[in-house]
Design an enzyme around this catalytic site. Structure first.
Site, PDB file in Angstrom:
ATOM      1  N   ASP A 101     -56.619  10.065   5.546  1.00 35.93           N
ATOM      2  CA  ASP A 101     -57.263   9.515   6.728  1.00 35.93           C
ATOM      3  C   ASP A 101     -57.101  10.501   7.900  1.00 35.93           C
ATOM      4  O   ASP A 101     -57.485  11.668   7.779  1.00 35.93           O
ATOM      5  CB  ASP A 101     -56.663   8.139   7.030  1.00 35.93           C
ATOM      6  CG  ASP A 101     -57.333   7.405   8.172  1.00 35.93           C
ATOM      7  OD1 ASP A 101     -58.444   6.893   7.968  1.00 35.93           O
ATOM      8  OD2 ASP A 101     -56.745   7.345   9.270  1.00 35.93           O
ATOM      9  N   TYR A 146     -58.371   8.353  18.372  1.00 36.50           N
ATOM     10  CA  TYR A 146     -59.811   8.068  18.389  1.00 36.50           C
ATOM     11  C   TYR A 146     -60.404   8.338  19.773  1.00 36.50           C
ATOM     12  O   TYR A 146     -61.524   8.831  19.890  1.00 36.50           O
ATOM     13  CB  TYR A 146     -60.057   6.610  17.998  1.00 36.50           C
ATOM     14  CG  TYR A 146     -59.728   6.318  16.559  1.00 36.50           C
ATOM     15  CD1 TYR A 146     -60.680   6.521  15.556  1.00 36.50           C
ATOM     16  CD2 TYR A 146     -58.467   5.870  16.193  1.00 36.50           C
ATOM     17  CE1 TYR A 146     -60.377   6.259  14.232  1.00 36.50           C
ATOM     18  CE2 TYR A 146     -58.159   5.609  14.876  1.00 36.50           C
ATOM     19  CZ  TYR A 146     -59.119   5.808  13.900  1.00 36.50           C
ATOM     20  OH  TYR A 146     -58.809   5.566  12.576  1.00 36.50           O
ATOM     21  N   HIS A 191     -59.416   2.382   0.493  1.00 36.57           N
ATOM     22  CA  HIS A 191     -59.114   3.502   1.379  1.00 36.57           C
ATOM     23  C   HIS A 191     -57.830   4.250   1.024  1.00 36.57           C
ATOM     24  O   HIS A 191     -57.626   5.361   1.513  1.00 36.57           O
ATOM     25  CB  HIS A 191     -59.015   2.963   2.812  1.00 36.57           C
ATOM     26  CG  HIS A 191     -58.873   4.015   3.859  1.00 36.57           C
ATOM     27  ND1 HIS A 191     -59.796   5.034   4.037  1.00 36.57           N
ATOM     28  CD2 HIS A 191     -57.904   4.215   4.799  1.00 36.57           C
ATOM     29  CE1 HIS A 191     -59.408   5.806   5.036  1.00 36.57           C
ATOM     30  NE2 HIS A 191     -58.267   5.344   5.512  1.00 36.57           N
TER      31      HIS A 191
END
Length: 289
Positions: free
Chosen positions: A98, A205, A268
């Site tokens: 990730d 982010y 994921h």
């Protein structure tokens, strides 16, 4: 025995867990995980390697700078370079998942000499991911959560009810499959509730400014290299809701030595859902000199 300690990198104290001796194998987790994300791999590969799993800046027990600029990609990459050097090495086997994978990819295309082999888990390649955001509406929809994460109050919302939203999205499916216990879920909740952690985690982010995508994809990927020549092993869960499988298409154009293992029906985190198979495939990859 696993040892916990801290190392100061770029004026930030980073917490890590280490075990074993030999060639350095450095593990980088993503959002919203922490070093424990790699516990299956730490146990297995510490038999033959010096394994280091770090809490990246902003996470769990590592320092959490308050300013968003402290999470710029160039700083995250420099953290990894200095980590490798702090353990007395010039290069390492680098493993990323990730966000940790995003940092690892960037290191590969900016300072490739730090990586002897690269192992990736559900972290799309920077060039193919940019292509998919630009051309694939399904990927833009799958990545639309980034807009929510960039909201100034997102950390408060994600922490509500002991992180209920994240638990349901990421961990309830793993508990249902028997890939994670409730006690393990509690470890993650404890990490999220460290003072300032969730806000710092979301700064990754906010600093990258991927959203809105229409603005972001107008800018070309600016990395020094378009080709990475060391061996790469890409693990990919075909049922990952965050990334379209088309991200894998064309990766070979940017890598000289690529192996892809896809896991049908896996989400994921293949290393959590299929740890024994993942560890076996990693060993096969590492055995190829």
């Amino acid at each position: 025995m696993w040892k916990e300690d801290y190392v100061t990198i770029n004026d930030v104290d980073l917490h890590y867990v280490t075990a074993g001796e030999g060639e350095l194998m450095l593990f980088l987790h993503g959002f919203p995980y922490f070093w424990y994300n790699w516990h299956h791999q730490i146990e297995e590969f510490s038999k033959d390697y010096k394994v280091v799993a770090v809490d990246m800046r902003g996470y769990n027990l590592s320092d959490k700078p308050e300013d968003m600029a402290s999470y710029d990609m160039s700083i995250l990459v420099d953290d990894v370079k200095k980590l490798i050097e702090a353990f007395g090495e010039k290069e390492c086997i680098l493993v990323g998942h990730d966000w940790g994978g995003a940092v690892a990819w960037t290191l590969a295309y900016t300072s490739p000499g730090y990586i002897s082999r690269l192992i990736m888990f559900d972290a799309p390649h920077p060039y193919t991911f940019r292509r998919e955001l630009a051309e694939n509406p399904a990927q833009r929809e799958a990545s639309s959560y980034m807009g929510y994460f960039q909201r100034p109050d997102s950390h408060e919302r994600l922490l509500a009810n002991d992180g209920e939203k994240l638990r349901k999205m990421l961990f309830d499916p793993l508990v249902a499959k028997g890939a994670m216990t409730e006690a393990e879920v509690e470890k993650y909740i404890e990490a999220w509730k460290q003072p300032g952690a969730m806000k710092a985690m979301l700064h990754y982010y906010r600093a990258i400014s991927f959203y809105p995508f229409e603005d972001h994809v107008k800018q070309p990927v600016q990395l020094p290299y378009e080709q990475f020549d060391q061996p790469v092993l890409q693990f990919w869960g075909d049922a990952d809701a965050a990334f379209e499988n088309s991200n894998l298409d064309g990766m070979e154009n940017y890598l000289s030595d690529l192996t892809i293992h896809r896991f049908p029906g896996v989400g994921h985190a293949p290393h959590l859902e299929k740890p024994e198979e993942v560890n076996r495939l990693m060993r096969e990859f590492l055995a190829e000199k």
